[in-house]
Design an enzyme around this catalytic site. Structure first.
Site, PDB file in Angstrom:
ATOM      1  N   HIS A   5       1.348 -50.257 -22.106  1.00  0.00           N
ATOM      2  CA  HIS A   5       2.400 -49.589 -22.890  1.00  0.00           C
ATOM      3  C   HIS A   5       3.432 -48.965 -21.971  1.00  0.00           C
ATOM      4  O   HIS A   5       3.114 -48.534 -20.868  1.00  0.00           O
ATOM      5  CB  HIS A   5       1.810 -48.504 -23.804  1.00  0.00           C
TER       6      HIS A   5
ATOM      7  N   HIS B  40       6.053 -45.774 -21.928  1.00  0.00           N
ATOM      8  CA  HIS B  40       6.478 -44.516 -22.540  1.00  0.00           C
ATOM      9  C   HIS B  40       8.007 -44.485 -22.518  1.00  0.00           C
ATOM     10  O   HIS B  40       8.617 -44.765 -21.480  1.00  0.00           O
ATOM     11  CB  HIS B  40       6.007 -43.322 -21.715  1.00  0.00           C
TER      12      HIS B  40
HETATM   13  P1  5GP Z   1      -1.322 -43.230 -20.813  1.00  0.00           P
HETATM   14  O1  5GP Z   1      -1.926 -42.021 -20.197  1.00  0.00           O
HETATM   15  O2  5GP Z   1      -2.386 -44.254 -21.055  1.00  0.00           O
HETATM   16  O3  5GP Z   1      -0.130 -43.753 -20.105  1.00  0.00           O
HETATM   17  O4  5GP Z   1      -0.734 -42.744 -22.194  1.00  0.00           O
HETATM   18  C1  5GP Z   1      -1.390 -42.806 -23.394  1.00  0.00           C
HETATM   19  C2  5GP Z   1      -0.508 -42.091 -24.386  1.00  0.00           C
HETATM   20  O5  5GP Z   1      -1.009 -42.362 -25.662  1.00  0.00           O
HETATM   21  C3  5GP Z   1      -0.471 -40.569 -24.226  1.00  0.00           C
HETATM   22  O6  5GP Z   1       0.869 -40.147 -24.088  1.00  0.00           O
HETATM   23  C4  5GP Z   1      -1.120 -40.053 -25.497  1.00  0.00           C
HETATM   24  O7  5GP Z   1      -0.486 -38.888 -25.968  1.00  0.00           O
HETATM   25  C5  5GP Z   1      -0.951 -41.212 -26.454  1.00  0.00           C
HETATM   26  N1  5GP Z   1      -2.018 -41.366 -27.429  1.00  0.00           N
HETATM   27  C6  5GP Z   1      -3.351 -41.266 -27.211  1.00  0.00           C
HETATM   28  N2  5GP Z   1      -4.033 -41.533 -28.347  1.00  0.00           N
HETATM   29  C7  5GP Z   1      -3.097 -41.833 -29.289  1.00  0.00           C
HETATM   30  C8  5GP Z   1      -3.188 -42.201 -30.656  1.00  0.00           C
HETATM   31  O8  5GP Z   1      -4.255 -42.322 -31.249  1.00  0.00           O
HETATM   32  N3  5GP Z   1      -2.015 -42.446 -31.307  1.00  0.00           N
HETATM   33  C9  5GP Z   1      -0.794 -42.324 -30.687  1.00  0.00           C
HETATM   34  N4  5GP Z   1       0.284 -42.579 -31.436  1.00  0.00           N
HETATM   35  N5  5GP Z   1      -0.679 -41.966 -29.403  1.00  0.00           N
HETATM   36  C10 5GP Z   1      -1.815 -41.728 -28.705  1.00  0.00           C
END
Ligand code: 5GP
Length: 139
Positions: free
Chosen positions: A103, A105
């Site tokens: 993903h 951001h």
């Molecule tokens: P990462 O740390 O993997 O780059 O980011 C994961 C992102 O997913 C975080 O910003 C977190 O807030 C978001 N996130 C985690 N669980 C969920 C969820 O169940 N739904 C949504 N919409 N975002 C999530």
């Protein structure tokens, strides 16, 4: 690097098993509001094809995802009247990755406003729904 887990939370969102507040969807891509936003309008853009992160992604899927991220980023910037945007992507826990489905951001930045912590407090669902409507209207 571990294998892709098809039961990760974003895979469940794609399957409709977990709800999300969507802002953009087409045949390859889904974008939805981050539930723990670092700023107002923080949006996530994910491919519908599973990969753990950028490192194991099919280059064509990745190229398409970048194009879709640009579409979403422009709408977020316009709708949120952001002064700037951070486009961030983490690979593996050591780098801060917490959800193991590729993903990007899209994080709006506002002059004089600090970003909240990564994976911090949950946002109000009604507020996220209203922001998503504004972003959708700017697509
Ligand atoms: P990462 O740390 O993997 O780059 O980011 C994961 C992102 O997913 C975080 O910003 C977190 O807030 C978001 N996130 C985690 N669980 C969920 C969820 O169940 N739904 C949504 N919409 N975002 C999530």
């Amino acid at each position: 690097m571990s294998a892709y887990d098809p039961d990760n939370i974003f895979a469940k969102i794609l399957k409709g098993e977990v709800p999300s507040i969507k802002v953009f969807e087409d045949e390859t891509t889904l974008a939805f509001m981050d539930v723990m936003p670092q700023s107002k309008g923080h949006t996530l853009v994910i491919p519908k094809t599973g990969s753990r992160n950028l490192l194991d992604a099919d280059p064509e899927i990745l190229a398409d995802l970048v194009k879709k991220t640009q579409i979403v980023a422009k709408a977020v910037a316009t709708a949120m009247e952001a002064d700037g945007l951070r486009i961030i992507q983490f690979n593996e826990p050591a780098a801060g990755q917490t959800v193991f489905h590729l993903h990007f951001h899209v994080i709006p930045v506002y002059e004089g406003v600090s970003l909240r912590p990564h994976s911090g407090d949950m946002a109000d669902t009604g507020e996220l729904t209203a922001l998503a409507e504004m972003i959708r209207a700017a697509l």
